[in-house]
Design a protein around this motif. Structure first.
Motif, PDB file in Angstrom:
ATOM      1  N   PRO A  47      -6.641   2.151   0.167  1.00  0.00           N
ATOM      2  CA  PRO A  47      -7.475   1.635   1.253  1.00  0.00           C
ATOM      3  C   PRO A  47      -6.900   0.300   1.724  1.00  0.00           C
ATOM      4  O   PRO A  47      -6.582  -0.572   0.904  1.00  0.00           O
ATOM      5  CB  PRO A  47      -8.847   1.455   0.595  1.00  0.00           C
ATOM      6  CG  PRO A  47      -8.811   2.331  -0.621  1.00  0.00           C
ATOM      7  CD  PRO A  47      -7.382   2.322  -1.082  1.00  0.00           C
ATOM      8  N   LEU A  48      -6.727   0.148   3.034  1.00  0.00           N
ATOM      9  CA  LEU A  48      -6.043  -1.034   3.558  1.00  0.00           C
ATOM     10  C   LEU A  48      -7.021  -2.143   3.892  1.00  0.00           C
ATOM     11  O   LEU A  48      -8.121  -1.883   4.368  1.00  0.00           O
ATOM     12  CB  LEU A  48      -5.280  -0.656   4.829  1.00  0.00           C
ATOM     13  CG  LEU A  48      -4.315   0.515   4.694  1.00  0.00           C
ATOM     14  CD1 LEU A  48      -3.761   0.896   6.072  1.00  0.00           C
ATOM     15  CD2 LEU A  48      -3.179   0.172   3.741  1.00  0.00           C
ATOM     16  N   VAL A  49      -6.576  -3.370   3.647  1.00  0.00           N
ATOM     17  CA  VAL A  49      -7.314  -4.549   4.090  1.00  0.00           C
ATOM     18  C   VAL A  49      -6.325  -5.381   4.898  1.00  0.00           C
ATOM     19  O   VAL A  49      -5.270  -5.743   4.378  1.00  0.00           O
ATOM     20  CB  VAL A  49      -7.831  -5.366   2.884  1.00  0.00           C
ATOM     21  CG1 VAL A  49      -8.443  -6.678   3.343  1.00  0.00           C
ATOM     22  CG2 VAL A  49      -8.842  -4.561   2.089  1.00  0.00           C
ATOM     23  N   PRO A  50      -6.623  -5.619   6.174  1.00  0.00           N
ATOM     24  CA  PRO A  50      -5.659  -6.349   7.009  1.00  0.00           C
ATOM     25  C   PRO A  50      -5.246  -7.675   6.364  1.00  0.00           C
ATOM     26  O   PRO A  50      -6.106  -8.429   5.904  1.00  0.00           O
ATOM     27  CB  PRO A  50      -6.439  -6.602   8.304  1.00  0.00           C
ATOM     28  CG  PRO A  50      -7.471  -5.536   8.343  1.00  0.00           C
ATOM     29  CD  PRO A  50      -7.834  -5.248   6.918  1.00  0.00           C
ATOM     30  N   GLY A  51      -3.944  -7.917   6.325  1.00  0.00           N
ATOM     31  CA  GLY A  51      -3.444  -9.180   5.791  1.00  0.00           C
ATOM     32  C   GLY A  51      -3.171  -9.161   4.300  1.00  0.00           C
ATOM     33  O   GLY A  51      -2.729 -10.157   3.744  1.00  0.00           O
ATOM     34  N   SER A  52      -3.408  -8.016   3.651  1.00  0.00           N
ATOM     35  CA  SER A  52      -3.143  -7.943   2.212  1.00  0.00           C
ATOM     36  C   SER A  52      -2.055  -6.912   1.941  1.00  0.00           C
ATOM     37  O   SER A  52      -2.079  -5.805   2.489  1.00  0.00           O
ATOM     38  CB  SER A  52      -4.408  -7.534   1.454  1.00  0.00           C
ATOM     39  OG  SER A  52      -4.067  -7.189   0.119  1.00  0.00           O
ATOM     40  N   CYS A  53      -1.111  -7.264   1.054  1.00  0.00           N
ATOM     41  CA  CYS A  53      -0.084  -6.294   0.679  1.00  0.00           C
ATOM     42  C   CYS A  53      -0.582  -5.409  -0.470  1.00  0.00           C
ATOM     43  O   CYS A  53       0.169  -4.601  -1.000  1.00  0.00           O
ATOM     44  CB  CYS A  53       1.227  -7.002   0.360  1.00  0.00           C
ATOM     45  SG  CYS A  53       1.063  -8.328  -0.832  1.00  0.00           S
ATOM     46  N   THR A  54      -1.808  -5.558  -0.830  1.00  0.00           N
ATOM     47  CA  THR A  54      -2.589  -4.718  -1.771  1.00  0.00           C
ATOM     48  C   THR A  54      -2.060  -4.695  -3.205  1.00  0.00           C
ATOM     49  O   THR A  54      -2.167  -5.695  -3.895  1.00  0.00           O
ATOM     50  CB  THR A  54      -2.828  -3.287  -1.233  1.00  0.00           C
ATOM     51  OG1 THR A  54      -1.648  -2.506  -1.287  1.00  0.00           O
ATOM     52  CG2 THR A  54      -3.402  -3.313   0.180  1.00  0.00           C
ATOM     53  N   LEU A  55      -1.423  -3.599  -3.655  1.00  0.00           N
ATOM     54  CA  LEU A  55      -1.160  -3.419  -5.088  1.00  0.00           C
ATOM     55  C   LEU A  55       0.323  -3.217  -5.382  1.00  0.00           C
ATOM     56  O   LEU A  55       1.075  -2.758  -4.524  1.00  0.00           O
ATOM     57  CB  LEU A  55      -1.937  -2.198  -5.591  1.00  0.00           C
ATOM     58  CG  LEU A  55      -3.468  -2.291  -5.470  1.00  0.00           C
ATOM     59  CD1 LEU A  55      -4.106  -0.929  -5.760  1.00  0.00           C
ATOM     60  CD2 LEU A  55      -4.026  -3.366  -6.400  1.00  0.00           C
ATOM     61  N   ALA A  56       0.699  -3.541  -6.622  1.00  0.00           N
ATOM     62  CA  ALA A  56       2.104  -3.396  -7.019  1.00  0.00           C
ATOM     63  C   ALA A  56       2.451  -1.919  -7.210  1.00  0.00           C
ATOM     64  O   ALA A  56       1.604  -1.107  -7.582  1.00  0.00           O
ATOM     65  CB  ALA A  56       2.359  -4.164  -8.302  1.00  0.00           C
ATOM     66  N   LEU A  57       3.713  -1.592  -6.966  1.00  0.00           N
ATOM     67  CA  LEU A  57       4.177  -0.224  -7.172  1.00  0.00           C
ATOM     68  C   LEU A  57       4.180   0.093  -8.668  1.00  0.00           C
ATOM     69  O   LEU A  57       4.276  -0.817  -9.504  1.00  0.00           O
ATOM     70  CB  LEU A  57       5.600  -0.082  -6.610  1.00  0.00           C
ATOM     71  CG  LEU A  57       5.701  -0.107  -5.083  1.00  0.00           C
ATOM     72  CD1 LEU A  57       7.160  -0.130  -4.649  1.00  0.00           C
ATOM     73  CD2 LEU A  57       4.984   1.111  -4.482  1.00  0.00           C
ATOM     74  N   PRO A  76       0.836  -1.196   0.000  1.00  0.00           N
ATOM     75  CA  PRO A  76       0.000   0.000   0.000  1.00  0.00           C
ATOM     76  C   PRO A  76       0.873   1.250   0.000  1.00  0.00           C
ATOM     77  O   PRO A  76       2.026   1.204   0.431  1.00  0.00           O
ATOM     78  CB  PRO A  76      -0.742  -0.085   1.346  1.00  0.00           C
ATOM     79  CG  PRO A  76      -0.464  -1.427   1.905  1.00  0.00           C
ATOM     80  CD  PRO A  76       0.778  -1.941   1.265  1.00  0.00           C
ATOM     81  N   LEU A  77       0.335   2.362  -0.473  1.00  0.00           N
ATOM     82  CA  LEU A  77       0.963   3.663  -0.281  1.00  0.00           C
ATOM     83  C   LEU A  77       0.100   4.410   0.735  1.00  0.00           C
ATOM     84  O   LEU A  77      -1.131   4.368   0.651  1.00  0.00           O
ATOM     85  CB  LEU A  77       1.025   4.436  -1.597  1.00  0.00           C
ATOM     86  CG  LEU A  77       1.836   3.768  -2.712  1.00  0.00           C
ATOM     87  CD1 LEU A  77       1.867   4.653  -3.954  1.00  0.00           C
ATOM     88  CD2 LEU A  77       3.255   3.482  -2.247  1.00  0.00           C
TER      89      LEU A  77
END
Ligand code: PRX
Length: 656
Positions: A436-446, A430-431
């Motif tokens: 938007p954060l979801v616990p346990g997810s590293c979300t999206l690529a840079l 995440p940046l």
């Protein structure tokens, strides 16, 4: 692959706080998307722009990416620069008196160095290394405690164009010897000892032991930094004190300009074979990602106090202690000790004392601190914190929530950064002012990092379906090769089965159906993640089997562990009879200590079980999936009709 499925069903979403978005270096989703689009549209132009804007080049590059030798990619390769110049000299005019490092020793003593002082210390030591005859391209092994001097040692190597290979202070003499031989190192920089948790732990004796094992004849000098002051053997003329080497040296040292592709460092990490891999990184590309992620992911601001709790012996300590923070001109905390000494409030006290704004640690540390004192953060003023980060393993949502609420006061975004020794810097994360954060997810690529999920043939799989995490295009801070073993580099990271063009991370992952967020499910190879440290099961097996007096055969598997993420379980066949009772307990202890000596205490099996044999097919192949089920205490539901010796399973189910 069928077992790669969503283990979480997390629905909580935490949008970035409005105030954070407003002030962030990357402000809002539209800004992030614009950068991603730029990278899609003009991949090379995107990276060239960033490399020109962020790095100081003594000779500008004209070509951005050379793919002619793929998968041995070259970035900015006709350009020249120096990493140490980019971290130190660039700040001498603008902020010479700004504190670069706040060092807190195990006993709480605080030492600060400014950018100007750090520059002089690096230059003096670099001149000292030169006086020993150390030259550009030679490898220097660094075996140091967490200290200002560890950073000085790395920066000094970079300054003279020597390639450093840092070995974590917890690794054994044997591991040290193997790395010295593999890297062909010509010098060792170490300390007499270190302090952790109120105890003195010697370091120099391990170096002596490693060098006495033989095969290390390439080592000409051992430079010893006096930290503990305890007596150590000094073997003249090989061994020299750090203070003697720097004595009388000039406080300036012209940097050695190197090619952007020049190996800045080699860092050993575990893979699926018994032998650790020497991950070789470049100078230009590595430094670029270190700087960009300090700005994008940690939202670096000139007033920030940044603290990454990793050890310099791991990649996190390279990118986010020794290089990234200095390259952007940050004030950073370096800590010698452990989070639980004198009590489990140490991290929180240090955040309060040093007014830390950005704090970066590992899920395993968070879990152990919850257990040791979940209310302790409330005793301290943590209001300076604005961003929290995690790295090294997936963070379980409970630990995430505690970190968010109790440490971050529900106001600090958590950047769950997925990356690896091989990637050099953050990749999927995440940046703080965007995601938007979801616990346990590293979300999206840079931006510029083309991450995807594919099946075993390299075809994309739809969101929601598990598969292999790959990176589709090269990126500047990627591993360049495995030191001395280019074939293994190709096979491990660009396997033919996937078409030979995709970087295979070795992690299983899936993307959320709606958001496309990545979740890391775990390794797909024989690599375990114990307390955020990578351990190869084969490496531990070879260590056990190396005990030829006791061990006939061994198989190592992992099982989930609440505290350390995964735990090591070893199944061992001894020479002679199968021990039981007290004899088995004593032998298990002996073997655990043996592994600590062969690799290091982090690799010690949590559990050892003895059998007359291991479960094998008729062709003699060890059936590891059965061992995994046994280690987890699961019912064996798999087909065991191909098993040569089914009776062995009952034996192995017995714990000591
Ligand atoms: O399995 C992934 C896990 O750690 C591995 C990389 O380990 P290492 O090279 O030692 O580097 C650790 C520090 C960068 C990955 O293949 N890993 C790392 N970060 C995360 C993670 N797993 C889930 N979430 C993360 N944020």
């Amino acid at each position: 692959m069928s077992n790669i499925e969503s283990v979480l069903n997390e629905t909580r979403v935490f949008p970035p706080p409005e105030a954070m978005v407003k002030q962030a270096n990357v402000s809002g989703m539209a800004a992030y998307k614009a950068m991603c689009d730029e990278a899609e549209r003009d991949f090379e132009g995107f990276w060239a722009r960033l490399a020109r804007e962020n790095l100081l080049w003594s000779k500008p590059f004209t070509k951005t990416l050379d793919e002619s030798g793929a998968p041995f990619y070259k970035w900015f390769h006709d350009g020249e620069l120096n990493a140490s110049y980019n971290c130190l000299d660039r700040h001498l005019k603008t902020q010479p008196d700004k504190v670069a490092i706040i060092f807190e020793a195990d006993d709480g003593k605080v030492t600060k160095v400014t950018y100007k002082e750090l520059y002089h210390r690096v230059c003096q030591f670099a001149n000292g290394l030169k006086s020993l005859g150390i030259k550009q391209g030679e490898r220097v092994l660094v075996y140091m405690p967490m200290s200002i001097e560890a950073v000085v040692a790395m920066q000094a190597c970079a300054r003279i164009g020597a390639t450093h290979s840092v070995v974590f202070g917890g690794f054994s003499a044997k591991s040290l010897q193997e790395r010295i031989i593999d890297a062909g190192a010509i010098a060792v920089i170490c300390a007499d000892g270190q302090f952790r948790g109120g105890k003195e732990i010697p370091l120099k004796p391990a170096v002596d032991e490693a060098l006495a094992m033989g095969g290390c004849e390439s080592i000409r000098d051992v430079v010893v930094y006096k930290r503990s002051g305890s007596p150590v053997a000094m073997n003249a003329p090989r061994d020299k004190w750090w203070h003697d080497v720097t004595q009388g040296q000039a406080q300036d040292c012209e940097p050695t300009w190197v090619n952007a592709e020049h190996p800045l460092f080699i860092l050993y990490t575990s893979g699926s074979t018994g032998k650790p891999k020497g991950v070789q990184h470049s100078t230009g590309g590595f430094l670029l990602q270190a700087m960009l992620t300090m700005k994008w992911v940690f939202d670096y601001k000139p007033t920030d106090v940044f603290w990454c709790t990793a050890d310099v012996g791991w990649v996190t300590g390279h990118t986010y202690i020794a290089y990234g923070p200095l390259a952007v001109g940050a004030t950073e905390v370096v800590f010698e000790g452990v989070p639980t000494y004198p009590d489990a409030g140490r991290f929180w006290k240090m955040i309060q004392d040093h007014k830390v704004n950005v704090f970066y640690t590992a899920p395993t540390a968070i879990r152990s601190l919850i257990k040791a004192g979940g209310d302790l953060p409330k005793k301290y003023d943590l209001s300076s914190l604005r961003i929290l980060g995690t790295v090294g393993e997936p963070i379980n949502p409970e630990a995430w929530m505690w970190y968010h609420e109790t440490v971050g006061g529900s106001r600090c975004p958590i950047v769950d950064t997925w990356w690896q020794t091989e990637t050099g810097g953050h990749m999927i994360t995440p940046l703080p002012g965007v995601t938007p954060l979801v616990p346990g997810s590293c979300t999206l690529a840079l931006p510029g990092i083309m991450a995807a999920i594919v099946d075993e043939t390299g075809q994309d799989v739809p969101n929601g379906q598990g598969g292999l995490l790959v990176i589709k295009r090269p990126w500047p801070s990627m591993i360049r090769t495995i030191w001395g073993d280019p074939e293994r580099y190709k096979k491990s990271y660009f396997p033919e089965e996937l078409g030979g063009k995709l970087y295979l991370a070795g992690d299983g992952s899936l993307r959320d159906k709606e958001t496309g967020y990545f979740r890391i499910v775990g390794r797909i190879d024989d690599v375990l993640n114990v307390s955020g440290h990578r351990l190869g099961t084969m490496e531990i097996e070879s260590a056990l089997v190396a005990n030829s007096r006791l061990v006939a055969e061994a198989a190592v598997v992992g099982r989930p562990d609440d505290m350390t993420g995964e735990a090591v379980v070893a199944f061992v066949v001894l020479k002679g009879h199968r021990p039981t009772g007290d004899e088995a307990k004593a032998l298990a202890k002996e073997l655990r200590d043996w592994v600590a000596k062969e690799i290091g205490p982090i690799a010690k099996p949590k559990e050892i079980r003895f059998g007359d044999n291991l479960p094998k097919t008729r062709s003699g192949k060890i059936m590891r999936r059965l061992l995994r089920a046994i280690a987890r205490g699961e019912e064996i539901t798999q087909d065991i009709s191909t098993l040569e010796n089914p009776a062995i399973l009952d034996q192995l189910k017995q714990t000591l």
